[in-house]
Scaffold this motif. Structure first.
Motif, PDB file in Angstrom:
ATOM      1  N   ASN A 113       0.840  -1.181   0.000  1.00  0.00           N
ATOM      2  CA  ASN A 113       0.000   0.000   0.000  1.00  0.00           C
ATOM      3  C   ASN A 113       0.883   1.242   0.000  1.00  0.00           C
ATOM      4  O   ASN A 113       1.650   1.465   0.925  1.00  0.00           O
ATOM      5  CB  ASN A 113      -0.887  -0.027   1.244  1.00  0.00           C
ATOM      6  CG  ASN A 113      -2.019   0.973   1.136  1.00  0.00           C
ATOM      7  OD1 ASN A 113      -1.858   2.047   0.555  1.00  0.00           O
ATOM      8  ND2 ASN A 113      -3.155   0.626   1.692  1.00  0.00           N
ATOM      9  N   PRO A 114       0.767   2.046  -1.038  1.00  0.00           N
ATOM     10  CA  PRO A 114       1.658   3.210  -1.099  1.00  0.00           C
ATOM     11  C   PRO A 114       1.368   4.213  -0.014  1.00  0.00           C
ATOM     12  O   PRO A 114       2.207   5.075   0.266  1.00  0.00           O
ATOM     13  CB  PRO A 114       1.380   3.790  -2.477  1.00  0.00           C
ATOM     14  CG  PRO A 114       0.025   3.317  -2.806  1.00  0.00           C
ATOM     15  CD  PRO A 114      -0.126   1.973  -2.174  1.00  0.00           C
ATOM     16  N   PHE A 115       0.240   4.078   0.589  1.00  0.00           N
ATOM     17  CA  PHE A 115      -0.088   5.026   1.641  1.00  0.00           C
ATOM     18  C   PHE A 115       0.465   4.598   2.988  1.00  0.00           C
ATOM     19  O   PHE A 115       0.263   5.280   3.993  1.00  0.00           O
ATOM     20  CB  PHE A 115      -1.609   5.191   1.754  1.00  0.00           C
ATOM     21  CG  PHE A 115      -2.235   5.678   0.481  1.00  0.00           C
ATOM     22  CD1 PHE A 115      -2.837   4.803  -0.384  1.00  0.00           C
ATOM     23  CD2 PHE A 115      -2.184   7.012   0.145  1.00  0.00           C
ATOM     24  CE1 PHE A 115      -3.406   5.247  -1.558  1.00  0.00           C
ATOM     25  CE2 PHE A 115      -2.743   7.467  -1.022  1.00  0.00           C
ATOM     26  CZ  PHE A 115      -3.354   6.585  -1.881  1.00  0.00           C
TER      27      PHE A 115
ATOM     28  N   GLY B 306       2.677   2.644  -7.400  1.00  0.00           N
ATOM     29  CA  GLY B 306       1.993   3.056  -6.175  1.00  0.00           C
ATOM     30  C   GLY B 306       2.241   4.500  -5.828  1.00  0.00           C
ATOM     31  O   GLY B 306       1.350   5.210  -5.360  1.00  0.00           O
ATOM     32  N   ALA B 309       0.164   6.735  -8.012  1.00  0.00           N
ATOM     33  CA  ALA B 309      -1.235   6.646  -7.605  1.00  0.00           C
ATOM     34  C   ALA B 309      -1.460   7.346  -6.273  1.00  0.00           C
ATOM     35  O   ALA B 309      -2.500   7.974  -6.047  1.00  0.00           O
ATOM     36  CB  ALA B 309      -1.637   5.180  -7.504  1.00  0.00           C
ATOM     37  N   LYS B 310      -0.463   7.220  -5.437  1.00  0.00           N
ATOM     38  CA  LYS B 310      -0.603   7.890  -4.137  1.00  0.00           C
ATOM     39  C   LYS B 310      -0.738   9.382  -4.328  1.00  0.00           C
ATOM     40  O   LYS B 310      -1.591  10.045  -3.728  1.00  0.00           O
ATOM     41  CB  LYS B 310       0.592   7.558  -3.261  1.00  0.00           C
ATOM     42  CG  LYS B 310       0.575   8.231  -1.894  1.00  0.00           C
ATOM     43  CD  LYS B 310       1.783   7.848  -1.091  1.00  0.00           C
ATOM     44  CE  LYS B 310       1.796   8.548   0.252  1.00  0.00           C
ATOM     45  NZ  LYS B 310       2.978   8.168   1.044  1.00  0.00           N
ATOM     46  N   PHE B 313      -4.220  10.260  -5.910  1.00  0.00           N
ATOM     47  CA  PHE B 313      -5.387  10.171  -5.035  1.00  0.00           C
ATOM     48  C   PHE B 313      -5.256  11.055  -3.806  1.00  0.00           C
ATOM     49  O   PHE B 313      -6.248  11.333  -3.144  1.00  0.00           O
ATOM     50  CB  PHE B 313      -5.612   8.722  -4.613  1.00  0.00           C
ATOM     51  CG  PHE B 313      -6.122   7.858  -5.720  1.00  0.00           C
ATOM     52  CD1 PHE B 313      -5.346   6.844  -6.239  1.00  0.00           C
ATOM     53  CD2 PHE B 313      -7.372   8.080  -6.262  1.00  0.00           C
ATOM     54  CE1 PHE B 313      -5.816   6.056  -7.256  1.00  0.00           C
ATOM     55  CE2 PHE B 313      -7.849   7.300  -7.287  1.00  0.00           C
ATOM     56  CZ  PHE B 313      -7.068   6.291  -7.796  1.00  0.00           C
ATOM     57  N   THR B 314      -4.051  11.462  -3.536  1.00  0.00           N
ATOM     58  CA  THR B 314      -3.922  12.399  -2.417  1.00  0.00           C
ATOM     59  C   THR B 314      -4.568  13.732  -2.776  1.00  0.00           C
ATOM     60  O   THR B 314      -4.995  14.478  -1.894  1.00  0.00           O
ATOM     61  CB  THR B 314      -2.446  12.581  -2.070  1.00  0.00           C
ATOM     62  OG1 THR B 314      -1.840  11.298  -1.933  1.00  0.00           O
ATOM     63  CG2 THR B 314      -2.263  13.350  -0.789  1.00  0.00           C
ATOM     64  N   ILE B 320      -5.685   9.995   4.652  1.00  0.00           N
ATOM     65  CA  ILE B 320      -4.770   8.932   4.250  1.00  0.00           C
ATOM     66  C   ILE B 320      -5.334   7.559   4.617  1.00  0.00           C
ATOM     67  O   ILE B 320      -5.191   6.584   3.865  1.00  0.00           O
ATOM     68  CB  ILE B 320      -3.396   9.127   4.912  1.00  0.00           C
ATOM     69  CG1 ILE B 320      -2.754  10.428   4.434  1.00  0.00           C
ATOM     70  CG2 ILE B 320      -2.473   7.960   4.583  1.00  0.00           C
ATOM     71  CD1 ILE B 320      -2.390  10.443   2.974  1.00  0.00           C
ATOM     72  N   LEU B 323      -7.729   6.603   2.059  1.00  0.00           N
ATOM     73  CA  LEU B 323      -7.053   6.302   0.806  1.00  0.00           C
ATOM     74  C   LEU B 323      -6.366   4.947   0.874  1.00  0.00           C
ATOM     75  O   LEU B 323      -6.373   4.187  -0.093  1.00  0.00           O
ATOM     76  CB  LEU B 323      -6.032   7.399   0.506  1.00  0.00           C
ATOM     77  CG  LEU B 323      -6.628   8.729   0.028  1.00  0.00           C
ATOM     78  CD1 LEU B 323      -5.553   9.774  -0.090  1.00  0.00           C
ATOM     79  CD2 LEU B 323      -7.339   8.559  -1.293  1.00  0.00           C
ATOM     80  N   SER B 324      -5.796   4.662   2.008  1.00  0.00           N
ATOM     81  CA  SER B 324      -5.148   3.367   2.115  1.00  0.00           C
ATOM     82  C   SER B 324      -6.181   2.249   2.073  1.00  0.00           C
ATOM     83  O   SER B 324      -5.941   1.190   1.503  1.00  0.00           O
ATOM     84  CB  SER B 324      -4.350   3.301   3.411  1.00  0.00           C
ATOM     85  OG  SER B 324      -5.221   3.390   4.516  1.00  0.00           O
ATOM     86  N   TRP B 327      -7.096   1.813  -1.375  1.00  0.00           N
ATOM     87  CA  TRP B 327      -6.042   1.073  -2.060  1.00  0.00           C
ATOM     88  C   TRP B 327      -6.138  -0.406  -1.784  1.00  0.00           C
ATOM     89  O   TRP B 327      -5.969  -1.244  -2.669  1.00  0.00           O
ATOM     90  CB  TRP B 327      -4.681   1.609  -1.643  1.00  0.00           C
ATOM     91  CG  TRP B 327      -3.569   0.861  -2.283  1.00  0.00           C
ATOM     92  CD1 TRP B 327      -3.013  -0.306  -1.857  1.00  0.00           C
ATOM     93  CD2 TRP B 327      -2.901   1.218  -3.473  1.00  0.00           C
ATOM     94  NE1 TRP B 327      -2.016  -0.696  -2.723  1.00  0.00           N
ATOM     95  CE2 TRP B 327      -1.920   0.218  -3.721  1.00  0.00           C
ATOM     96  CE3 TRP B 327      -3.015   2.284  -4.364  1.00  0.00           C
ATOM     97  CZ2 TRP B 327      -1.083   0.262  -4.828  1.00  0.00           C
ATOM     98  CZ3 TRP B 327      -2.168   2.319  -5.452  1.00  0.00           C
ATOM     99  CH2 TRP B 327      -1.214   1.328  -5.669  1.00  0.00           C
TER     100      TRP B 327
END
Lengths: 145, 796
Positions: A113-115, B306, B309-310, B313-314, B320, B323-324, B327
């Protein structure tokens, strides 16, 4: 049945630690903390540059009167520590290995997960990263109960 | 919001209207569609309606809260009364009639109902206007029954279940509106909340063109029109007022959202009456998503990493955590990158979330990546999912809008579960195959390996063997000197023990730990036996053992003898010197067998002339305190004194035949004194210094003894005295030199015997010490073993 599952970062601080709330969780925390020394000992004893040949699954770290502590290290020095109840004699080594495998897979999912910033706690309280991880850990803690 | 005072009738009326409009039963957000219907029914011009909306603050807030709704109603009443719409008019205008909502709304609703389904009866059911809400509610309830025919019975059953208790407007209307919601795609639902968020309204400017025709379509299409009107309504405010409200920083996002909402508006309009999954992505939405995908990744078959995309979508300003979660839901293959489908799903989830929809626990089946399995099973899954849900309405996941979104979420969940099982099983299997690879490489469990310390049994055994040999060698030479307690039985025992020791040593070589254990135990016994026997006599093992290395004791012997003899010989004349010198080396072996038998046995020395006059020497030997000889050196010193006594008692100087032979001279005395001093020094030397030194003591003692014996005076006083006495004895012995030739031999033999005795004593000491060393080594080894057992597998 895992009584306690912990994920320790490379710098030896916990990323995720969860234990069955029936007992004093502090004891499990302490056991996990002491097991880190054994993990380091095993890592250093394995080989200096033979990281690839090093087995990820460390096996039984040390047994206590009531519990057994198993260890698993990833190539990025992230450690998984699992405390299982000694009364559960049906748990074989292969089962422990499979549990660690699942842990590792869930952890990689979290990492994908990039977050998720590496080094953050794997939070599962929110609808966020760690939810699947936490669910998997829950299933692992309940499965053989 | 300005304070709004309502009369009781107004309060009641407004609350009824609010609950009528509050389809979602949130008591807060009023469905704008219903509100629009209401306002349309108020037969107010659009601009007035818009103005009302603006005044009540709904446009600002984006939704109708209760207060906003009440104010709006008040303003409607104001407008209907012909008063100019003012914010102050809310409270200023008094005695306002209740806002009237024309029955034309009912007609429109009837038209809507007709458009929804073939519920023509609904048309008739719609009687009256909003004012009689209960009646309407009843009408609505009737429509509900028809609606329940729809496959979405679960939701209907779910909805009326709670409201049935209190026949309010909301329950009957909620299904109705829910149907509307169901008709509307997620875009439609998102349309309203989209409008709710201020920055999103700018896009509606673009939707204006599309929605312009929506008004006309309103009659034909029930769902879109109200929303479209709402959209259109929203257009003007945004264009007029809201445009200025948009923060510049959000423009990027708004542009994104613009297109998104535009597409959603478009697709709302085009939505047919067929039931659609609210999570389904419409074509316009998909096209928009694809366009967005292209901006990041030109290749539609490629991945969006990623990180990109981060960032993308940020920009949606979602937290966050959400968003996670999005994801996690959208990244189907958990590869950290988004394919086109995954991206669309993620985007869609973001849009939904932005519009206020709660994120589902699992990915909606419609959002799932278009796999072959899913597409085939998607259609199939819907039916069973719906049917299944009729029986388990309680499974609705928590969501803000319980009616449709929850249902839609549950359906996809059911569908997803079966499909996810397929896919996840593949994943898990693949992962298992991947990870099993590691397990195959895994070495054996090191826990089972028990590390045994290498038994260092050999060394103690070897040492012991050496000790034994040394003792034997040493004792062999001392045998003649201490034949008293030498018993053939002891010798035989020693033989046996030695043989057993040897045997055990051989075992240790062959075996490992266990044999070493046995060996260690045996030598202990053996050693103890040896020591015990040593205590008795140090000569038994020596003789029983195989012939020790002759050279070893000989050098010591010769050393001691040479030292003393040489000195003595050097001092004395050379007649017997050579002979004496020559003889001492040969003496030891000779006297051994001769002395072995017994103390009183004469020592038949054939070639050794020294032994001729050993008649007295054996007497000397038994008189010797053998016990004292085998004790520590202090005892040795005492024994030296005793020996001196014995020497004095004896009359046969052995060591100093030369001395005796030599003329009594001061030189001899000097020599004797020197020898005696040497004796003294040797006697006083520490006991366990070395074999070489200790043997020196006995030789000097015999020398002394012999000197004393030469005296034949046996001044006991001299014995007790030290050097002086010895000197006196030496001096006294000078005249007896001539007859000391044979006595010299005897003395030599005696000295030899004593040397051997001392050797045996020392050898015994050595053996005892070696035994102690061996014990300590064993203890150490055992401790090491324990340590290894206790240490937690550190070798791995």
């Amino acid at each position: 049945m895992a009584v306690c599952v912990a994920v320790i970062a490379k710098e030896n601080y916990p990323l995720y630690i969860r234990s069955t709330p029936t007992e004093n969780e502090l004891k499990f925390h302490y056991m996990v903390h002491t097991s880190l020394d054994v993990v380091d000992e095993k890592i250093s004893a394995m080989g200096k540059a033979l990281v690839d040949q090093r087995e990820l699954y460390l096996g039984l770290l040390y047994p206590t009167e009531d519990y057994k502590v198993y260890g698993y290290v990833t190539n990025s020095k992230v450690k998984f520590v699992m405390v299982v109840d000694s009364s559960n004699t049906a748990l074989r080594d292969n089962e422990i290995r499979s549990m660690f495998r699942k842990l590792h897979n869930s952890y990689t999912d979290v990492m994908c997960n990039p977050f998720y910033n590496p080094g953050d706690r794997i939070q599962s309280r929110f609808v966020s990263l760690g939810r699947a991880f936490d669910n998997m850990v829950t299933s692992m803690m309940i499965q053989v109960c | 919001m300005e304070g709004l005072t309502l009369s009781d009738a107004e309060q009641k009326y407004y609350s009824d209207l609010f609950s009528y409009c509050d389809i979602e039963s949130t008591k807060k957000v009023v469905v704008n569609g219903r509100v629009l219907e209401l306002f349309r029914a108020a037969q107010l011009p659009n601009d007035v309606v818009l103005q009302i909306m603006e005044l009540c603050g709904a446009t600002r807030l984006g939704y109708f809260g209760r207060s906003q709704f009440y104010i709006a109603l008040k303003l409607v009443a104001v407008a209907q009364s012909g008063f100019p719409l003012r914010v102050e008019s809310i409270n200023t205008v008094k005695d306002l009639p209740l806002p009237r909502f024309v029955a034309s709304k009912n007609e429109q609703e009837s038209r809507h109902a007709a458009s929804y389904s073939s519920d023509s009866e609904n048309q008739g059911s719609y009687s009256g206007v909003i004012p009689p809400p209960p009646g309407r509610g009843q009408v609505k309830k009737g429509s509900v029954t028809h609606d329940t025919v729809q496959p979405r019975t679960s939701a209907d059953a779910q909805e009326p279940a709670s409201p049935v208790v209190s026949p309010q407007q909301s329950p009957p209307t909620s299904p109705h509106t829910w149907r509307k919601h169901s008709r509307h795609p997620s875009g439609g639902n998102s349309e309203r909340p989209l409008a709710g968020s201020g920055p999103f309204w700018s896009p509606f400017g673009e939707a204006q063109s599309g929605s312009a025709g929506g008004d006309a379509v309103w009659s034909g299409h029930s769902p879109p029109p109200p929303q479209e009107n709402w959209v259109s309504f929203a257009d003007t405010p945004p264009t007029s007022t809201l445009l200025t409200m948009h923060p510049a920083s959000v423009q990027d996002q708004t542009t994104v959202r613009t297109v998104a909402s535009a597409t959603t508006a478009i697709e709302i309009r085009r939505q047919s009456s067929s039931y659609d999954d609210p999570w389904k992505i419409t074509d316009e939405q998909r096209q928009y998503y694809v366009n967005q995908f292209k901006t990041i990744q030109p290749d539609l078959n490629g991945f969006i990493p990623g990180s990109a995309a981060k960032e993308f979508f940020t920009k949606s300003k979602l937290p966050i955590l959400e968003l996670s979660h999005i994801w996690e839901l959208s990244d189907f293959d958990k590869d950290g990158a988004l394919t086109l489908d995954e991206f669309c799903a993620a985007f869609h989830l973001v849009v939904a979330r932005k519009n206020g929809y709660d994120l589902p626990e699992k990915l909606p089946e419609s959002l799932m990546p278009k796999l072959i399995d899913l597409e085939d099973s998607a259609d199939v899954g819907d039916q069973p999912g719906e049917v299944g849900y009729s029986g388990s309405p309680a499974e609705a996941p928590p969501s803000k809008s319980p009616s449709m979104p929850s249902l839609n979420q549950t359906w996809p969940e059911l569908n997803q579960s079966s499909e996810q099982w397929e896919t996840f099983s593949e994943r898990s299997s693949s992962s298992q195959t991947l990870t099993q690879f590691d397990s195959n490489i895994a070495p054996a469990d090191p826990d089972t390996a028990i590390v045994h310390p290498v038994p260092i049994r050999m060394t103690p055994s070897k040492i012991h063997m050496q000790e034994m040999e040394l003792k034997r060698t040493g004792s062999d030479h001392t045998n003649p000197t201490s034949p008293l307690l030498v018993k053939p039985s002891d010798l035989s025992e020693e033989n046996k023990i030695n043989s057993s020791v040897k045997f055990a040593s051989g075992n240790t070589v062959a075996d490992g730990y266990s044999s070493s254990d046995s060996f260690t135990s045996d030598p202990e016994q053996i050693g103890s036996n040896v020591t015990r026997q040593r205590s008795h006599s140090g000569t038994s093992p020596d003789t029983a053992a195989p012939p020790p290395p002759p050279p070893r004791p000989q050098p010591s012997h010769s050393r001691s003898s040479s030292l003393d003899m040489n000195r003595t010989f050097a001092v004395t004349t050379g007649q017997q010197q050579t002979g004496v010198v020559a003889h001492p080396p040969a003496v030891p072996p000779r006297p051994q067998p001769s002395q072995a038998p017994g103390p009183t046995v004469h020592r038949p020395v054939d070639a050794d002339g020294l032994m001729t006059h050993t008649s007295t020497s054996p007497q000397q030997i038994p008189e010797q305190p053998n016990f004292a000889d085998f004790s520590q050196f202090e005892v040795f010193a005492a024994s030296n004194v005793n020996e001196e006594q014995d020497d004095e008692a004896e009359k046969h100087p052995e060591v100093l035949p030369v001395e005796k032979a030599s003329d009594p001279a001061s030189s001899l005395r000097v020599a004797k004194t020197d020898s005696k001093t040497e004796e003294k020094t040797a006697a006083t030397a520490p006991a366990n210094v070395s074999k070489g030194t200790t043997p020196l003591a006995p030789p000097p003692k015999p020398v002394r003894r012999r000197l004393k014996s030469e005296d034949e005076l046996r001044p006991e006083v001299d014995e007790h005295t030290q050097k002086t006495g010895v000197l006196a004895a030496v001096l006294a012995s000078q005249p007896s030199i001539p007859r000391s030739v044979g006595k010299d031999k005897k003395a030599i033999q005696a000295s030899i015997r004593r040397n051997k005795e001392t050797n045996t004593v020392l050898a015994r000491l050595n053996s005892e010490l070696q035994q102690q060393l061996k014990d300590v080594l064993e203890e150490r080894i055992s401790l090491e073993v324990q340590l290894e057992q206790l240490r937690p597998f550190s070798h791995l």
